[in-house]
Enzyme design. Structure first.
Site, PDB file in Angstrom:
ATOM      1  N   LYS A 295       0.792  -1.272   0.053  1.00  0.00           N
ATOM      2  CA  LYS A 295      -0.089  -0.068   0.049  1.00  0.00           C
ATOM      3  C   LYS A 295       0.688   1.527   0.027  1.00  0.00           C
ATOM      4  CE  LYS A 295      -4.284  -1.612   1.681  1.00  0.00           C
ATOM      5  NZ  LYS A 295      -5.624  -1.489   2.631  1.00  0.00           N
TER       6      LYS A 295
ATOM      7  N   LYS B 140      -3.832 -10.645  -6.817  1.00  0.00           N
ATOM      8  CA  LYS B 140      -4.886 -10.766  -6.166  1.00  0.00           C
ATOM      9  C   LYS B 140      -6.096  -9.769  -6.600  1.00  0.00           C
ATOM     10  CE  LYS B 140      -6.052  -8.262  -2.547  1.00  0.00           C
ATOM     11  NZ  LYS B 140      -6.113  -7.657  -0.997  1.00  0.00           N
TER      12      LYS B 140
ATOM     13  N   LYS C 284     -10.540  -4.526  -4.811  1.00  0.00           N
ATOM     14  CA  LYS C 284     -11.708  -3.540  -4.997  1.00  0.00           C
ATOM     15  C   LYS C 284     -11.179  -2.420  -5.350  1.00  0.00           C
ATOM     16  CE  LYS C 284     -13.044  -4.025  -0.243  1.00  0.00           C
ATOM     17  NZ  LYS C 284     -11.805  -3.732   0.710  1.00  0.00           N
TER      18      LYS C 284
HETATM   19  P1  TYM Z   1     -10.852  -6.207   3.002  1.00  0.00           P
HETATM   20  O1  TYM Z   1     -11.672  -5.260   3.040  1.00  0.00           O
HETATM   21  O2  TYM Z   1      -9.683  -5.795   2.082  1.00  0.00           O
HETATM   22  O3  TYM Z   1     -11.298  -7.555   2.517  1.00  0.00           O
HETATM   23  C1  TYM Z   1     -12.384  -8.189   3.034  1.00  0.00           C
HETATM   24  C2  TYM Z   1     -12.413  -9.846   3.002  1.00  0.00           C
HETATM   25  O4  TYM Z   1     -12.181 -10.032   1.887  1.00  0.00           O
HETATM   26  C3  TYM Z   1     -11.051 -10.900   1.545  1.00  0.00           C
HETATM   27  N1  TYM Z   1     -10.593 -10.833   0.253  1.00  0.00           N
HETATM   28  C4  TYM Z   1     -10.246 -11.944  -0.585  1.00  0.00           C
HETATM   29  N2  TYM Z   1     -10.418 -13.316  -0.557  1.00  0.00           N
HETATM   30  C5  TYM Z   1     -10.215 -13.928  -1.402  1.00  0.00           C
HETATM   31  N3  TYM Z   1      -9.596 -13.454  -2.607  1.00  0.00           N
HETATM   32  C6  TYM Z   1      -9.627 -12.211  -2.790  1.00  0.00           C
HETATM   33  N4  TYM Z   1      -8.906 -11.730  -4.035  1.00  0.00           N
HETATM   34  C7  TYM Z   1      -9.770 -11.234  -1.903  1.00  0.00           C
HETATM   35  N5  TYM Z   1      -9.746  -9.973  -1.501  1.00  0.00           N
HETATM   36  C8  TYM Z   1     -10.242  -9.650  -0.177  1.00  0.00           C
HETATM   37  C9  TYM Z   1     -10.008 -10.463   2.777  1.00  0.00           C
HETATM   38  O5  TYM Z   1      -9.013 -11.296   3.043  1.00  0.00           O
HETATM   39  C10 TYM Z   1     -11.078 -10.151   3.822  1.00  0.00           C
HETATM   40  O6  TYM Z   1     -11.369 -11.228   4.822  1.00  0.00           O
HETATM   41  N6  TYM Z   1      -7.862  -5.887   7.217  1.00  0.00           N
HETATM   42  C11 TYM Z   1      -9.153  -6.239   6.653  1.00  0.00           C
HETATM   43  C12 TYM Z   1     -10.345  -5.627   7.067  1.00  0.00           C
HETATM   44  C13 TYM Z   1     -10.514  -5.966   8.683  1.00  0.00           C
HETATM   45  C14 TYM Z   1     -10.567  -7.201   9.322  1.00  0.00           C
HETATM   46  C15 TYM Z   1     -10.636  -6.919  10.816  1.00  0.00           C
HETATM   47  C16 TYM Z   1     -10.870  -8.475   8.921  1.00  0.00           C
HETATM   48  C17 TYM Z   1     -10.381  -4.875   9.686  1.00  0.00           C
HETATM   49  N7  TYM Z   1     -10.217  -5.485  10.689  1.00  0.00           N
HETATM   50  C18 TYM Z   1     -10.556  -7.821  11.744  1.00  0.00           C
HETATM   51  C19 TYM Z   1     -11.030  -9.680  10.124  1.00  0.00           C
HETATM   52  C20 TYM Z   1     -10.771  -9.224  11.223  1.00  0.00           C
HETATM   53  C21 TYM Z   1      -9.328  -5.966   5.135  1.00  0.00           C
HETATM   54  O7  TYM Z   1      -8.523  -5.161   4.515  1.00  0.00           O
HETATM   55  O8  TYM Z   1     -10.268  -6.607   4.360  1.00  0.00           O
END
Ligand code: TYM
Length: 331
Positions: free
Chosen positions: A115, A197, A200
């Site tokens: 990032k 990956k 979004k």
């Molecule tokens: P975020 O918002 O980037 O993504 C949300 C969830 O989607 C999963 N994910 C994927 N899984 C499979 N293939 C992909 N291409 C893909 N892109 C995203 C992510 O692994 C995630 O589970 N840091 C986290 C948000 C967060 C969080 C937490 C998660 C904040 N606090 C506490 C669990 C527990 C994040 O940026 O997810």
């Protein structure tokens, strides 16, 4: 643990339109825990501001993410659904845990490095301490299990390390969480660059399939997906594009890779891509329909947020009073 139930926590950032990666890697799995676990699903708006957001869009996406949670099968009566910034204990514990997290540990986080490279103009301190806030999210609720995609594994391991470190200094305070990472769909890849990956925040709209894309858009994007010159539907090393499409097709149809190989034996990629697009669009059609119904009722979404925040606050307070006492804050 909370009472006699084990606890599940997960979160999604309202930082863009949600993708089928978010769905297959995480959100789709959330509802399977609703009955047997105490479940907390959070819209992590405080994490989202580590990258600059347009305020009106952040607000809109916060509603959208909550509506999508529910459209994906999360019943507000069986799950605590809430917005991170509505429960100030996340920020409070985040700060405290910053003081138990090493600079070197945060420097090693690959997502921070990625990032920072992408946002060279805005490498802010929040981006750096992002994983500590995530640890706070998880540890605040005495979480046992965290359903996430594989990209969050390193952050989750840090949360475990922080919990163990704190417990060692002050005696048992936090449950040490485990990840729940689906083996088949833990990393859905970009359609345009299948070694990366699906994200979004990708600027190439053809690389990403959004949960709320129309059927036509989905089919168009899958038709353009990068594959290889072999023209054989087969799961094999090096065939990243095809492997990714097979994974998505498997996820939406339940067919095994062998069944998929048989189904498309002797056929070109054109037929295969169309079938993947249709399976994805049909699989998500009920989610889209339910989402449209929910997003139209803002007052209802606000009542869900409010109740969720109250419920979450009740559990967060219990952990915070323990933490404050242990570290020596005057009550
Ligand atoms: P975020 O918002 O980037 O993504 C949300 C969830 O989607 C999963 N994910 C994927 N899984 C499979 N293939 C992909 N291409 C893909 N892109 C995203 C992510 O692994 C995630 O589970 N840091 C986290 C948000 C967060 C969080 C937490 C998660 C904040 N606090 C506490 C669990 C527990 C994040 O940026 O997810």
């Amino acid at each position: 643990m909370n009472g006699d139930k084990k606890t599940v926590f997960s979160g999604v950032q309202p930082s863009g339109n949600l993708t089928i990666g978010n769905y297959l890697g995480a959100i789709k799995n959330f509802s399977r825990f609703s009955e047997e676990y105490k479940t907390f699903y959070c819209v992590v708006d405080m994490h989202a501001i580590t990258v600059r957001q347009v305020p009106a869009e952040l607000r809109r996406r916060t509603y959208e993410t909550l509506a999508l949670y529910m459209a994906c099968g999360l019943d507000e009566k069986k799950n605590t659904l809430f917005v991170q910034s509505h429960v100030p204990a996340h920020a409070e514990l985040g700060w405290i845990l910053d003081c138990y997290t090493m600079f070197g540990e945060l420097s090693r986080m690959t997502q921070f490095k990625d990032k920072s490279a992408k946002n060279a103009q805005n490498i802010n301190a929040g981006l750096f301490t992002y994983p500590t806030l995530m640890a706070a999210d998880i540890l605040l609720y005495q979480t046992d299990l965290v359903p996430v995609g594989i990209d969050q594994k390193q952050h989750l391991e840090l949360a475990r390390d922080i919990a163990m470190r704190f417990n060692q200094i002050y005696s048992d305070t936090f449950t040490v969480p485990e990840g729940y990472i689906p083996t088949d769909t833990m990393k859905i890849m970009s359609l345009a660059a299948p070694t990366q990956k699906m994200s979004k925040s990708d600027e190439n709209a053809n690389a990403v399939v959004y949960i709320l894309d129309s059927k036509d858009d989905m089919i168009r994007k899958f038709k353009k997906a990068v594959t290889d010159s072999e023209a054989e539907v087969r799961y094999a090393p090096g065939k990243d594009g095809v492997n990714n499409l097979m994974t998505i097709y498997h996820a939406f149809t339940g067919k095994t890779f062998e069944e998929i190989e048989r189904e498309f034996a002797g056929k070109g990629y054109g037929d295969f891509k169309l079938a993947v697009g249709e399976a994805c669009a049909d699989g998500l059609a009920p989610v889209r329909a339910e989402y449209e119904r929910l997003i139209a009722d803002k007052a209802f979404l606000e009542s869900v947020m409010k109740n969720g925040a109250e419920e979450a606050t009740y559990y967060a307070r219990k952990t915070m009073s323990k933490v404050r006492r242990k570290i020596g804050f005057v009550n």
